[in-house]
Design a protein around this motif. Sequence first.
Motif, PDB file in Angstrom:
ATOM      1  N   ARG B  29      19.429 -38.922 -43.115  1.00 51.23           N
ATOM      2  CA  ARG B  29      19.101 -38.676 -42.010  1.00 51.23           C
ATOM      3  C   ARG B  29      18.352 -39.155 -41.513  1.00 51.23           C
ATOM      4  O   ARG B  29      18.791 -39.721 -40.110  1.00 51.23           O
ATOM      5  CB  ARG B  29      18.276 -36.984 -41.420  1.00 51.23           C
ATOM      6  CG  ARG B  29      19.395 -35.968 -42.057  1.00 51.23           C
ATOM      7  CD  ARG B  29      18.921 -34.233 -42.040  1.00 51.23           C
ATOM      8  NE  ARG B  29      18.140 -33.790 -40.560  1.00 51.23           N
ATOM      9  CZ  ARG B  29      19.332 -34.282 -39.411  1.00 51.23           C
ATOM     10  NH1 ARG B  29      20.410 -33.350 -39.972  1.00 51.23           N
ATOM     11  NH2 ARG B  29      18.403 -33.743 -38.947  1.00 51.23           N
ATOM     12  N   THR B  35      23.203 -38.019 -39.641  1.00 48.32           N
ATOM     13  CA  THR B  35      22.483 -36.415 -39.351  1.00 48.32           C
ATOM     14  C   THR B  35      23.690 -35.509 -39.395  1.00 48.32           C
ATOM     15  O   THR B  35      23.381 -33.975 -39.221  1.00 48.32           O
ATOM     16  CB  THR B  35      21.882 -36.080 -37.709  1.00 48.32           C
ATOM     17  OG1 THR B  35      23.193 -36.648 -36.832  1.00 48.32           O
ATOM     18  CG2 THR B  35      21.008 -37.479 -37.789  1.00 48.32           C
ATOM     19  N   GLY B  36      24.068 -35.917 -39.871  1.00 49.17           N
ATOM     20  CA  GLY B  36      26.249 -34.827 -40.647  1.00 49.17           C
ATOM     21  C   GLY B  36      25.302 -33.575 -41.873  1.00 49.17           C
ATOM     22  O   GLY B  36      25.780 -32.848 -41.275  1.00 49.17           O
ATOM     23  N   LYS B  38      22.927 -31.588 -43.094  1.00 47.81           N
ATOM     24  CA  LYS B  38      21.763 -30.325 -42.720  1.00 47.81           C
ATOM     25  C   LYS B  38      20.990 -30.371 -42.875  1.00 47.81           C
ATOM     26  O   LYS B  38      21.217 -29.766 -45.002  1.00 47.81           O
ATOM     27  CB  LYS B  38      22.973 -29.307 -41.513  1.00 47.81           C
ATOM     28  CG  LYS B  38      23.681 -30.027 -41.435  1.00 47.81           C
ATOM     29  CD  LYS B  38      23.321 -30.420 -40.012  1.00 47.81           C
ATOM     30  CE  LYS B  38      24.385 -31.226 -38.670  1.00 47.81           C
ATOM     31  NZ  LYS B  38      23.858 -32.313 -37.769  1.00 47.81           N
ATOM     32  N   ILE B  76      28.894 -35.993 -45.418  1.00 46.59           N
ATOM     33  CA  ILE B  76      30.206 -35.395 -44.881  1.00 46.59           C
ATOM     34  C   ILE B  76      31.183 -36.273 -43.921  1.00 46.59           C
ATOM     35  O   ILE B  76      32.599 -37.157 -43.449  1.00 46.59           O
ATOM     36  CB  ILE B  76      29.584 -33.978 -43.350  1.00 46.59           C
ATOM     37  CG1 ILE B  76      30.901 -33.706 -42.554  1.00 46.59           C
ATOM     38  CG2 ILE B  76      28.864 -34.911 -42.477  1.00 46.59           C
ATOM     39  CD1 ILE B  76      31.513 -32.341 -43.757  1.00 46.59           C
ATOM     40  N   GLU B  77      30.702 -37.348 -43.667  1.00 44.35           N
ATOM     41  CA  GLU B  77      30.422 -38.767 -42.518  1.00 44.35           C
ATOM     42  C   GLU B  77      31.928 -39.343 -43.218  1.00 44.35           C
ATOM     43  O   GLU B  77      33.237 -40.227 -42.723  1.00 44.35           O
ATOM     44  CB  GLU B  77      29.655 -39.465 -42.229  1.00 44.35           C
ATOM     45  CG  GLU B  77      29.067 -38.982 -40.477  1.00 44.35           C
ATOM     46  CD  GLU B  77      27.857 -38.342 -41.010  1.00 44.35           C
ATOM     47  OE1 GLU B  77      27.536 -37.833 -42.711  1.00 44.35           O
ATOM     48  OE2 GLU B  77      26.734 -37.988 -40.689  1.00 44.35           O
ATOM     49  N   LEU B  86      41.355 -35.789 -38.905  1.00 48.10           N
ATOM     50  CA  LEU B  86      40.395 -34.909 -40.075  1.00 48.10           C
ATOM     51  C   LEU B  86      41.444 -34.608 -41.441  1.00 48.10           C
ATOM     52  O   LEU B  86      42.884 -34.867 -41.242  1.00 48.10           O
ATOM     53  CB  LEU B  86      41.093 -33.840 -39.152  1.00 48.10           C
ATOM     54  CG  LEU B  86      40.161 -33.419 -38.119  1.00 48.10           C
ATOM     55  CD1 LEU B  86      40.170 -31.892 -37.821  1.00 48.10           C
ATOM     56  CD2 LEU B  86      38.691 -33.875 -38.351  1.00 48.10           C
ATOM     57  N   GLN B  90      39.315 -30.538 -43.923  1.00 47.66           N
ATOM     58  CA  GLN B  90      38.723 -30.229 -42.405  1.00 47.66           C
ATOM     59  C   GLN B  90      39.777 -29.649 -41.390  1.00 47.66           C
ATOM     60  O   GLN B  90      39.187 -28.171 -40.908  1.00 47.66           O
ATOM     61  CB  GLN B  90      37.943 -31.645 -41.608  1.00 47.66           C
ATOM     62  CG  GLN B  90      37.194 -32.222 -42.397  1.00 47.66           C
ATOM     63  CD  GLN B  90      36.898 -33.961 -42.011  1.00 47.66           C
ATOM     64  OE1 GLN B  90      37.855 -34.518 -41.648  1.00 47.66           O
ATOM     65  NE2 GLN B  90      35.604 -34.527 -41.905  1.00 47.66           N
ATOM     66  N   PHE B 103      26.844 -24.991 -38.853  1.00 43.97           N
ATOM     67  CA  PHE B 103      25.813 -25.669 -38.910  1.00 43.97           C
ATOM     68  C   PHE B 103      25.568 -26.145 -40.622  1.00 43.97           C
ATOM     69  O   PHE B 103      25.660 -26.537 -41.103  1.00 43.97           O
ATOM     70  CB  PHE B 103      24.122 -24.949 -38.677  1.00 43.97           C
ATOM     71  CG  PHE B 103      23.505 -25.953 -38.963  1.00 43.97           C
ATOM     72  CD1 PHE B 103      23.049 -25.617 -40.213  1.00 43.97           C
ATOM     73  CD2 PHE B 103      22.830 -26.553 -38.011  1.00 43.97           C
ATOM     74  CE1 PHE B 103      21.057 -26.417 -40.066  1.00 43.97           C
ATOM     75  CE2 PHE B 103      21.645 -27.567 -38.431  1.00 43.97           C
ATOM     76  CZ  PHE B 103      21.012 -27.657 -39.864  1.00 43.97           C
ATOM     77  N   THR B 105      28.960 -25.910 -41.792  1.00 52.25           N
ATOM     78  CA  THR B 105      30.033 -26.614 -42.436  1.00 52.25           C
ATOM     79  C   THR B 105      30.311 -28.054 -42.743  1.00 52.25           C
ATOM     80  O   THR B 105      30.936 -27.752 -43.571  1.00 52.25           O
ATOM     81  CB  THR B 105      30.697 -26.851 -40.534  1.00 52.25           C
ATOM     82  OG1 THR B 105      30.748 -25.419 -40.586  1.00 52.25           O
ATOM     83  CG2 THR B 105      32.332 -26.672 -41.184  1.00 52.25           C
ATOM     84  N   PRO B 106      29.079 -28.764 -42.651  1.00 49.39           N
ATOM     85  CA  PRO B 106      29.717 -30.000 -43.594  1.00 49.39           C
ATOM     86  C   PRO B 106      29.218 -29.183 -44.988  1.00 49.39           C
ATOM     87  O   PRO B 106      29.694 -30.263 -46.077  1.00 49.39           O
ATOM     88  CB  PRO B 106      28.080 -30.686 -43.326  1.00 49.39           C
ATOM     89  CG  PRO B 106      27.678 -30.166 -41.396  1.00 49.39           C
ATOM     90  CD  PRO B 106      28.675 -29.059 -41.215  1.00 49.39           C
ATOM     91  N   ILE B 109      31.298 -27.986 -46.922  1.00 52.93           N
ATOM     92  CA  ILE B 109      33.149 -28.603 -46.932  1.00 52.93           C
ATOM     93  C   ILE B 109      32.988 -29.296 -48.382  1.00 52.93           C
ATOM     94  O   ILE B 109      34.350 -30.263 -48.937  1.00 52.93           O
ATOM     95  CB  ILE B 109      33.565 -29.633 -45.759  1.00 52.93           C
ATOM     96  CG1 ILE B 109      34.059 -28.865 -44.426  1.00 52.93           C
ATOM     97  CG2 ILE B 109      34.271 -30.750 -45.701  1.00 52.93           C
ATOM     98  CD1 ILE B 109      33.922 -29.228 -43.364  1.00 52.93           C
TER      99      ILE B 109
END
Lengths: 762, 161
Positions: B29, B35-36, B38, B76-77, B86, B90, B103, B105-106, B109
């Motif tokens: 991060r 920063t994806g 969390k 996630i990126e 997507l 996604q 929040f 979600t990453p 996924i």
Amino acid sequence: MSEITKEFSVLGKSIPRVNGADKVRGKIQFAEDLSFPGMVYGKLKLADVVHAKIIKIDTSKAEALPGVLAVITGKDTPKAYNIMHYQATEHPLANGKVRYYGEPVAAVAAINKKIATHAVTLIEVEYEELPFIIDPLKSLAQDEIRIHEEFKNNLHLDDVQSFGDVEKAFNDSHLVLEENYYTNGVHNAFIENHCAIADFNLENGKLILHTNIQLPNNTQRILSDVLDMELSQIRVKAPFIGGAFGGKTEPTPLSIVACVLSKKTGRPVKIASTRKETFYINKGRHPSYVKLKMGFKEDGTITAADVDYIIDGGAHSSWGMIIMWFSAALMHLPYKIPNIYFHGRRVFTNRPSFGAQRGVGGVQARVPVECLLDAAAQKLGKSAIELRMQNAVESGYQTKAATQVRHSEFKKCLEAIREKSGFDQKHGKLPMGRGIGVAAGHYSTGGAYLLFNSFRPHSTANIKVDPEAGITVFTGITDIGQGARTVVKQMAAEMFGVTVNDVNLFCQDTMMCPFDNGTYDSRVTYGVGHAVKNACLAAIEKLTDFVAAGMRLAPHHMICKNGQIVSKFNPKKTIPFKKAVEMYLSSVGSLYATGEYTPPQPSAKYPGGLIGPSPAFGFSAQAVEVDVDMDTGHVKIVNYWEAGDCGKVLNPMSVEGQVEGGISMGIGQCLFEDVAVSENGIPLNPNFHEYCIPGIMDMPEIDGECVESYDPTSAFGSKEIGEGPLVVVPPVFLNAVSDAIGVRMTKLPLKPETILKALGKI
Amino acid sequence: MKQVIELNVNGMNYEVAVDPQDLLIDVIRESIGLTGTKKGCGEGDCCSCSVIIDGDLVLSCITLAIACQGKKILTIESIEEKDGKLDPIQQAYVEKGAVQCGFCTPGMIMATKALLDENPNPTRDEIKRGLSGNLCRCTGYIKIADAVEHAAEQLQKRSEN
């Protein structure tokens, strides 16, 4: 718009979240993702005592550590605050006294997190420990341990609402039942921690605070008072918020401390709480001790209710007053009760404070009423659903507290549950260990009061239309993840006959956006709905007034549809929306419009009268079938049914998401969650491995539905759905487990050991 | 004194200066600037910080950065189609309402990707087990399970074509 019937083209559709694509890419910036030039890091020093006088704080070693830019203590935050600025007891950094384990007493700003964290350990605090008290029932019965000097017997609140004559009504009743109930304290447990970045500009004296707060305008006002600054010198911006549920309403100590540190250092200061620190601040749902007495006629008609209500407030005032009066008001619905006496008390204890959580005041009111109704049904030999049905309110009902229920389809919810759950065929008839319970409730769609005394509109929407940006809506609401941005864009898109992608939205920024009462109490869709609709109508009127004559039409015969402004009666008489805008801009001038909303105001002739009345109420009925393991006490959810009245469903997918999420949080409170302190006053479970919120394996599939409904007082027919479903969950489980094991359960949470104790097995 | 190490993240090599106790999530991060991923708890409880390392789902908040040298780290990126749109997981999350505040979600996924990579045709029960560690406070999980089912279907259709 004077439409009698209307088919929506954008509203009523399951439009996915407008920022969904960025969310699934991880591109959305939450507070902790933000970074600014020259930014430094703050850290709080938390008290490791429960109740103590602060004798001395020695910050010299911390100040001497290389990389430390500033160290502050309570003398740098001398003003107390709370959500309403009424009976404020909390200082961002404790002044003179610590009242709960984990209360912030000092803070540091340093060039990186490591140095800040180390510096905090170098701050030496000398305490004189005091006797502490953590049991609220003991706390209010004594005065030797006084937590706040000005509150004798630690009674923050002690007040009465009385309607009718309960004693006479009880004397005339066929059946009078009385029971004691306990509901547990829980935490909002949003997955994103608290975080604030304050940026004080020493040149012009202006402050910007970026923080995950539900109420930017309220925070701005509190900062203005606590920091002694003009309102217009402060800007509060909320970035995307990772869940809030009421727990991000009151500014946190860290957000105010960040402002003070930024002013001291002249640098942007970021402070983020760890999960443990988030739990220490708490501000979750108040534990309650309620003794409820209700009277019934022989046919089951409710005659009266007498409520003795005590909530544990923890160390500070927070939302306490609103919680208590909300519970009082919520007792009056969704059943007709002609006589109610409510004695409410909120007590201070040396625990992390309790504040606001989704369904404020609701669980504490619904549990006693829904459980006692169940007991009454049994005594009267009636179906628990039938008993509710016969006492249920309808549109037009006015409570004895003068709250109007302008619209209700509550009976449809009860009927739906009766039909699909088979409750009457199962209740009391299933094998031992298997049970079914029913419960119902309601919730307000925004309160009638502003959080601080003022007569301003509660919500305003400003709209700008131009070819440079398209349609841009400015409104002060905050999206906390519930989908406010999406539904607001849907509303504007519907009105202007465009798609959600054609609408820009600015929100949650006190400088860019008009003042707003904020996101809490399920007020947004309804309140901002009116404001957005009024603003859209005003803008459309300007355009239609302008183009109508040239098209030989009356302006009010024109609507916006599919990117056109077109005659309602002759589709050939049409002009592209964008063309009309360009013409307007050239001939008349800039195209702006504004719309406002203030809910009808209550008459407030009794204590707490401002709290409870709402322009609309949502309703919910639920049933759950459970399997209780008679050896382990574990509760397995076999079937779950829900039926809600939220008026017109503006986004089915979002509504379902709110119902499912609300039920999930309710299941957590019933079966898994409990904020606990040791007998030494130390929080026992400030983390996610000991405070267990439901995971995917804990959720049942839900047979849910929205009953056919349209609230004519609402801009687009809708009412609340975010909180009502949750408050019904705790009593539905209490009733189901009671049916399963043949013992009346009256306390939350329903942990295995609680059930085994009720069975006499331990 | 910090030491300079090389981490392979999303197919790229990054040189970062770390202390031995630095956690992977903080390096991703802050040092690398992605920063994806969390941080919801920092203690390995909520799984918001999930990344994939050499094919395994890993909690970056309780993993040391220096222990990840020489490994392939995916965040996630890295999740997207070749044309930048997507990917089916996604897309399914967005379409099925599995995203509210976003929040968790990453992490969800990444856990979904790890699940479907190993088990392309999971039952609903297997889906729940695969995501059993990831906490979400907004959705109540039902639409997340729906999304994973739908994503699995879409991925199956694609591999059949």
